[in-house]
Motif scaffolding. Sequence first.
Motif, PDB file in Angstrom:
ATOM      1  N   GLY A   1       0.921  -1.183   0.161  1.00 30.61           N
ATOM      2  CA  GLY A   1      -0.113  -0.103  -0.049  1.00 30.61           C
ATOM      3  C   GLY A   1       0.973   1.236   0.002  1.00 30.61           C
ATOM      4  O   GLY A   1       2.107   1.114   0.314  1.00 30.61           O
ATOM      5  N   ILE A   2       0.247   2.428  -0.222  1.00 33.02           N
ATOM      6  CA  ILE A   2       0.684   3.696  -0.185  1.00 33.02           C
ATOM      7  C   ILE A   2      -0.005   4.558   0.855  1.00 33.02           C
ATOM      8  O   ILE A   2      -1.270   4.622   0.587  1.00 33.02           O
ATOM      9  CB  ILE A   2       0.710   4.341  -1.797  1.00 33.02           C
ATOM     10  CG1 ILE A   2       1.572   3.415  -2.603  1.00 33.02           C
ATOM     11  CG2 ILE A   2       1.454   5.618  -1.776  1.00 33.02           C
ATOM     12  CD1 ILE A   2       1.492   3.924  -4.163  1.00 33.02           C
ATOM     13  N   ASP A   3       0.609   5.339   1.438  1.00 31.71           N
ATOM     14  CA  ASP A   3       0.133   6.388   2.361  1.00 31.71           C
ATOM     15  C   ASP A   3       0.552   7.773   1.961  1.00 31.71           C
ATOM     16  O   ASP A   3       1.827   8.061   2.027  1.00 31.71           O
ATOM     17  CB  ASP A   3       0.631   6.134   3.849  1.00 31.71           C
ATOM     18  CG  ASP A   3       0.097   7.151   4.713  1.00 31.71           C
ATOM     19  OD1 ASP A   3      -0.303   8.331   4.356  1.00 31.71           O
ATOM     20  OD2 ASP A   3      -0.282   6.659   5.921  1.00 31.71           O
ATOM     21  N   ILE A   4      -0.335   8.159   1.275  1.00 30.83           N
ATOM     22  CA  ILE A   4       0.008   9.425   0.422  1.00 30.83           C
ATOM     23  C   ILE A   4       0.276  10.563   1.388  1.00 30.83           C
ATOM     24  O   ILE A   4       1.354  11.581   1.180  1.00 30.83           O
ATOM     25  CB  ILE A   4      -1.188  10.078  -0.605  1.00 30.83           C
ATOM     26  CG1 ILE A   4      -1.067   8.954  -1.815  1.00 30.83           C
ATOM     27  CG2 ILE A   4      -0.766  11.263  -1.140  1.00 30.83           C
ATOM     28  CD1 ILE A   4      -2.348   9.031  -2.738  1.00 30.83           C
ATOM     29  N   GLU A   5      -0.567  10.636   2.393  1.00 29.51           N
ATOM     30  CA  GLU A   5      -0.181  11.776   3.323  1.00 29.51           C
ATOM     31  C   GLU A   5       1.223  11.824   3.939  1.00 29.51           C
ATOM     32  O   GLU A   5       1.781  12.881   4.341  1.00 29.51           O
ATOM     33  CB  GLU A   5      -1.381  11.734   4.422  1.00 29.51           C
ATOM     34  CG  GLU A   5      -1.372  13.084   5.401  1.00 29.51           C
ATOM     35  CD  GLU A   5      -2.525  12.830   6.184  1.00 29.51           C
ATOM     36  OE1 GLU A   5      -2.396  13.279   7.384  1.00 29.51           O
ATOM     37  OE2 GLU A   5      -3.704  12.460   5.768  1.00 29.51           O
ATOM     38  N   LYS A   6       1.614  10.506   4.337  1.00 33.56           N
ATOM     39  CA  LYS A   6       2.980  10.497   4.845  1.00 33.56           C
ATOM     40  C   LYS A   6       4.006  10.233   4.039  1.00 33.56           C
ATOM     41  O   LYS A   6       5.486  10.115   4.418  1.00 33.56           O
ATOM     42  CB  LYS A   6       2.996   9.074   5.969  1.00 33.56           C
ATOM     43  CG  LYS A   6       2.007   9.377   7.229  1.00 33.56           C
ATOM     44  CD  LYS A   6       1.918   8.323   8.288  1.00 33.56           C
ATOM     45  CE  LYS A   6       1.019   8.693   9.142  1.00 33.56           C
ATOM     46  NZ  LYS A   6       0.954   7.303  10.224  1.00 33.56           N
ATOM     47  N   GLN A   7       3.728  10.315   2.631  1.00 32.69           N
ATOM     48  CA  GLN A   7       4.656   9.957   1.686  1.00 32.69           C
ATOM     49  C   GLN A   7       5.337   8.621   1.947  1.00 32.69           C
ATOM     50  O   GLN A   7       6.860   8.600   2.229  1.00 32.69           O
ATOM     51  CB  GLN A   7       5.682  11.066   1.506  1.00 32.69           C
ATOM     52  CG  GLN A   7       4.806  12.267   0.904  1.00 32.69           C
ATOM     53  CD  GLN A   7       5.748  13.370   0.563  1.00 32.69           C
ATOM     54  OE1 GLN A   7       5.533  14.455   0.012  1.00 32.69           O
ATOM     55  NE2 GLN A   7       6.935  13.170   0.396  1.00 32.69           N
ATOM     56  N   ASN A   8       4.887   7.368   2.147  1.00 33.82           N
ATOM     57  CA  ASN A   8       5.283   6.397   2.634  1.00 33.82           C
ATOM     58  C   ASN A   8       4.831   5.286   1.950  1.00 33.82           C
ATOM     59  O   ASN A   8       3.616   5.062   1.553  1.00 33.82           O
ATOM     60  CB  ASN A   8       4.745   6.085   4.233  1.00 33.82           C
ATOM     61  CG  ASN A   8       5.749   4.932   4.731  1.00 33.82           C
ATOM     62  OD1 ASN A   8       6.805   5.184   4.806  1.00 33.82           O
ATOM     63  ND2 ASN A   8       5.010   3.836   5.106  1.00 33.82           N
ATOM     64  N   ILE A   9       5.639   4.103   1.553  1.00 32.49           N
ATOM     65  CA  ILE A   9       5.015   2.792   0.735  1.00 32.49           C
ATOM     66  C   ILE A   9       5.472   1.677   1.808  1.00 32.49           C
ATOM     67  O   ILE A   9       6.394   1.825   2.551  1.00 32.49           O
ATOM     68  CB  ILE A   9       5.548   2.467  -0.382  1.00 32.49           C
ATOM     69  CG1 ILE A   9       7.104   2.275  -0.559  1.00 32.49           C
ATOM     70  CG2 ILE A   9       5.404   3.572  -1.483  1.00 32.49           C
ATOM     71  CD1 ILE A   9       7.665   1.526  -1.572  1.00 32.49           C
ATOM     72  N   SER A  10       4.498   0.878   1.964  1.00 35.81           N
ATOM     73  CA  SER A  10       4.813  -0.215   2.629  1.00 35.81           C
ATOM     74  C   SER A  10       4.850  -1.782   2.132  1.00 35.81           C
ATOM     75  O   SER A  10       3.804  -1.666   1.013  1.00 35.81           O
ATOM     76  CB  SER A  10       3.763  -0.525   3.808  1.00 35.81           C
ATOM     77  OG  SER A  10       2.537  -0.501   3.273  1.00 35.81           O
ATOM     78  N   LEU A  11       5.718  -2.571   2.110  1.00 40.18           N
ATOM     79  CA  LEU A  11       5.627  -3.688   1.513  1.00 40.18           C
ATOM     80  C   LEU A  11       5.022  -4.991   2.348  1.00 40.18           C
ATOM     81  O   LEU A  11       4.534  -4.740   3.509  1.00 40.18           O
ATOM     82  CB  LEU A  11       7.219  -4.376   1.371  1.00 40.18           C
ATOM     83  CG  LEU A  11       8.313  -3.435   0.789  1.00 40.18           C
ATOM     84  CD1 LEU A  11       9.506  -3.952   0.775  1.00 40.18           C
ATOM     85  CD2 LEU A  11       7.852  -2.959  -0.498  1.00 40.18           C
ATOM     86  N   GLU A  12       4.514  -5.771   1.599  1.00 39.42           N
ATOM     87  CA  GLU A  12       3.775  -6.876   2.396  1.00 39.42           C
ATOM     88  C   GLU A  12       4.551  -7.665   3.294  1.00 39.42           C
ATOM     89  O   GLU A  12       3.658  -8.392   4.406  1.00 39.42           O
ATOM     90  CB  GLU A  12       3.366  -7.850   1.101  1.00 39.42           C
ATOM     91  CG  GLU A  12       2.230  -7.416   0.275  1.00 39.42           C
ATOM     92  CD  GLU A  12       1.625  -8.411  -0.780  1.00 39.42           C
ATOM     93  OE1 GLU A  12       2.342  -9.513  -1.038  1.00 39.42           O
ATOM     94  OE2 GLU A  12       0.670  -8.020  -1.418  1.00 39.42           O
ATOM     95  N   ASN A  13       5.647  -7.521   3.690  1.00 38.66           N
ATOM     96  CA  ASN A  13       6.639  -8.152   4.366  1.00 38.66           C
ATOM     97  C   ASN A  13       6.815  -7.326   5.693  1.00 38.66           C
ATOM     98  O   ASN A  13       7.567  -7.589   6.661  1.00 38.66           O
ATOM     99  CB  ASN A  13       8.067  -8.604   3.762  1.00 38.66           C
ATOM    100  CG  ASN A  13       8.659  -7.179   3.531  1.00 38.66           C
ATOM    101  OD1 ASN A  13       8.497  -6.195   3.665  1.00 38.66           O
ATOM    102  ND2 ASN A  13      10.086  -7.537   3.014  1.00 38.66           N
ATOM    103  N   GLY A  14       6.200  -6.029   5.610  1.00 42.98           N
ATOM    104  CA  GLY A  14       6.107  -5.182   6.824  1.00 42.98           C
ATOM    105  C   GLY A  14       7.096  -4.097   6.613  1.00 42.98           C
ATOM    106  O   GLY A  14       6.913  -3.046   7.452  1.00 42.98           O
TER     107      GLY A  14
END
Length: 416
Positions: free
Chosen positions: A80-93
């Motif tokens: 997923g992508i958190d646009i507000e925090k400018q952050n992407i997360s991988l499925e592995n955490g």
Amino acid sequence: MRHIIIGNSYAGINAVESIREIDKDGEIIMISDEPYRAYSRPLIAYYLSGRMTDSDMYYREPTFYKKHRIRLFTGERVGGIDIEKQNISLENGTSFRYERLLISTGGKPSVLKIKGFNARNVFTFTKWDDAKKIRKFAKEEKRGIVLGGGLIGVKAAEGLNACGVKVMMVISSPRILSLVLDEISGEIVNNHLRRSGIKTIIGHSVKDILTNPKGDVCGVILDNNKRLECDILIIAKGVRPNIDFIKNTSIRINRGIIVDRQMRTNIKNIYAAGDVAEAWDILNNKNSVIAIAPLACEQGKIAGFNMAGVERFYSGGIGMNSIVVAGLPVMTLGVSNTVNGNTEIKYFHKGRLYRKLVFHENRLAGAILVGDVRYGGVLTHLIRSQSDIKDIKKELVDYTLKTGEFISPSMGFSHN
């Protein structure tokens, strides 16, 4: 500056090279769900047939990532992508913060969600791992069914045929390669495939997949209740942009991710390029997904420059395909198989040789070349430029269709 690129194929690789032309020191993180460095996806059919080895598949040297100072994460999916925090997360955490983000995740295969579609002898055909699995399974002569008559289906059928598999293509459309070929060219290609040993059933679809007591697929039932036996089933019903992981974000999507001429999304520091992007379509005067490698490269370059702070603009693309079907060269350009009130068509047909030009008023809008694709580059230029060719139109038609030569010297192009 931290640049994150999701995807490790044509668009992503070209974006890296553009970024490094401008930004020598910024951080680049690249994430790919496949375990390989960049390879050429169009070659997987040749890999399946045994014409390509592992080393032939790569189109960048092993040192590419070190040379461009890329932190490469392979075999990892973005969750997923958190646009507000400018952050992407991988499925592995794992998560990463970005300053510039490029989404170049390409396409994913469409599947038939009916009973049996996930059996061990059912495959898609868009990735190298698909070809590897199929090649292992096809070591002994077997019966194969390919569902779909598009580019992926044709190349999958060719690859299976080269492995010694008896292949039947089931095509629900009225002809093979129906998105780009007209009735005449479709019939030429269909007959050529049949002569090469690949059988086709056209105008019918699969309503049921049959499995044996072990859970393996053993056949299919068509919409006319005809039963076909098989040991291998390949689902080649096209691809769609790989955008599932952004559907809960504010990034604008239609069929693909909508971008402007700088390959920027509606979020100012997020870009998209390649088969996942819905970018400017020259002939339709609107954004659309045109999933071909040359445009992915071009879009990736434009995105990379803009990510690095240098303004570049995408001039737009046209649909085009150049393939060899069982030894028969086929090229389609622009608007090749649709007709409206403003369309003028000129064509020549003799045996397996077919040439067709499509005009909208005094502009070349499309072409189909079968059996001889010489000078296709010149026709591509005329279509992309949408130049008024009133003064050379007659010569273009005469030399393309009547004499077998595409361009006359008086038109300003060389035969060489």
